[in-house]
Design an enzyme around this catalytic site. Structure first.
Site, mmCIF file in Angstrom:
data_model
loop_
_atom_site.group_PDB
_atom_site.id
_atom_site.type_symbol
_atom_site.label_atom_id
_atom_site.label_comp_id
_atom_site.label_asym_id
_atom_site.label_seq_id
_atom_site.Cartn_x
_atom_site.Cartn_y
_atom_site.Cartn_z
ATOM 1 N N GLU A 178 0.828 -1.214 0.000
ATOM 2 C CA GLU A 178 0.000 0.000 0.000
ATOM 3 C C GLU A 178 0.863 1.265 0.000
ATOM 4 O O GLU A 178 1.207 1.783 1.054
ATOM 5 C CB GLU A 178 -0.949 0.034 1.211
ATOM 6 C CG GLU A 178 -1.856 1.258 1.204
ATOM 7 C CD GLU A 178 -2.764 1.371 2.419
ATOM 8 O OE1 GLU A 178 -3.644 2.251 2.423
ATOM 9 O OE2 GLU A 178 -2.589 0.598 3.370
ATOM 10 N N LYS A 232 -2.738 -2.023 -2.896
ATOM 11 C CA LYS A 232 -3.786 -1.129 -2.376
ATOM 12 C C LYS A 232 -3.386 0.294 -2.735
ATOM 13 O O LYS A 232 -2.388 0.815 -2.236
ATOM 14 C CB LYS A 232 -3.960 -1.289 -0.863
ATOM 15 C CG LYS A 232 -5.083 -0.423 -0.290
ATOM 16 C CD LYS A 232 -5.467 -0.819 1.124
ATOM 17 C CE LYS A 232 -6.568 0.113 1.658
ATOM 18 N NZ LYS A 232 -7.090 -0.318 2.963
#
Length: 299
Positions: free
Chosen positions: A180, A217
């Site tokens: 992420e 992400k």
């Protein structure tokens, strides 16, 4: 050798429509999450009471009849949540065995100070121990968050290089890493930062072994379908989107415009929920939120 449960979880993430609930607010973000839920700081003292309060909130979400594996593919947990029980069994066990929701664990320890327009992960000295704990509790994957604020090539490369180094350690433990590198939605150079980010991720994906996959992400991009190369990449299991401070309506609208990405929302999921609601009101609000995010994730 993957267990049958891990293979079932992999198949669910790979094949089923739905989204991933981000229920992983940690120490720094918990007071804000509780305040939005209607629990004031005067209602608890110290970290232990604070985490007990947030576990009550998460338990209410996870035990709601509308929160289940039909629309929710997975849920990301904070380590403190992993250490607690829901209705007499470990949280991760409850999620999978009762709800058919795939458990993930947030493994990062927060962010370093900003350098070159980015914030790297703080060191995770006990990562192997944490991964062993996750494996023992049938957790499927992990998540770690860095932040990109400016289109600085050196900074972006440092973020992605670090993320993939940690991801390889997680893969070696038999778990699925969610990488992420959040691009700040308020960045004055958001689109340019996204271009640097995509190029760096593609380069590092090519350095993975042929049989390795990761999840990504990412902040919803300025240009629709900008991350299609990543969505379709054979070494990417799934690209999930963070809401990043967008309202649920704005996040859903942006997500709908990005084919193949699914939601992994935190604040946008819990928007409108309140500790003061009756169970019927709480469930109705949750049902509406889950359905809107589920539909946006199907596009």
């Amino acid at each position: 050798m993957a267990s049958q449960a891990q293979l079932d979880m992999l198949a669910k993430i790979n094949n089923q429509n739905g989204f991933i609930a981000a229920l992983d607010q940690s120490g720094g973000s918990t007071p804000k999450a509780l305040a939005l839920y209607g629990v004031e700081e005067s209602e608890y003292q110290g970290d232990e009471e604070m985490f007990a309060k947030v576990h009550e909130m998460r338990t209410r979400i996870m035990t709601s009849s509308v929160f289940n594996g039909e629309r929710v593919l997975g849920a990301i947990l904070f380590e403190n949540t992993l250490d607690r029980d829901i209705l007499g069994q470990s949280t991760s066990s409850y999620l999978w065995k009762v709800k058919q929701v795939v458990p993930f664990l947030k493994v990062d320890k927060g962010l370093e100070a900003e350098v070159n327009g980015t914030q790297l992960l703080k060191a995770i000295p006990d990562l192997d121990t944490l991964l062993a704990k996750a494996n023992a509790q049938n957790v499927f994957g992990t998540k770690m968050r860095s932040v990109v604020k400016l289109a600085n090539a050196q900074g972006v490369e440092a973020v992605i290089e670090q993320q993939f180094a940690v991801a390889k350690q997680i893969l070696a433990a038999g778990l699925m890493p969610i990488i992420e590198p959040e691009v700040d939605i308020n960045s004055p150079e958001k689109a340019a930062a996204e271009a640097l980010l995509k190029a760096s991720i593609l380069k590092h994906l090519d350095n993975l072994a042929a049989d390795q996959q990761v999840m990504l992400k990412l902040t919803l991009p300025e240009t629709a379908n900008f991350y299609q190369d990543l969505v379709k990449h054979p070494k990417v299991l799934k690209v999930v989107a963070l809401s990043g401070g967008y309202s649920r309506e704005e996040a859903n609208n942006r997500l709908t415009a990005n084919n193949g990405m699914i939601a992994s929302f935190s604040r946008a999921l819990s928007e409108g929920l309140s500790a003061k609601q009756s169970d019927a009101e709480f469930d109705a609000t949750m049902d509406s939120s889950i359905e809107s995010i589920y539909q946006a994730s199907k596009s």
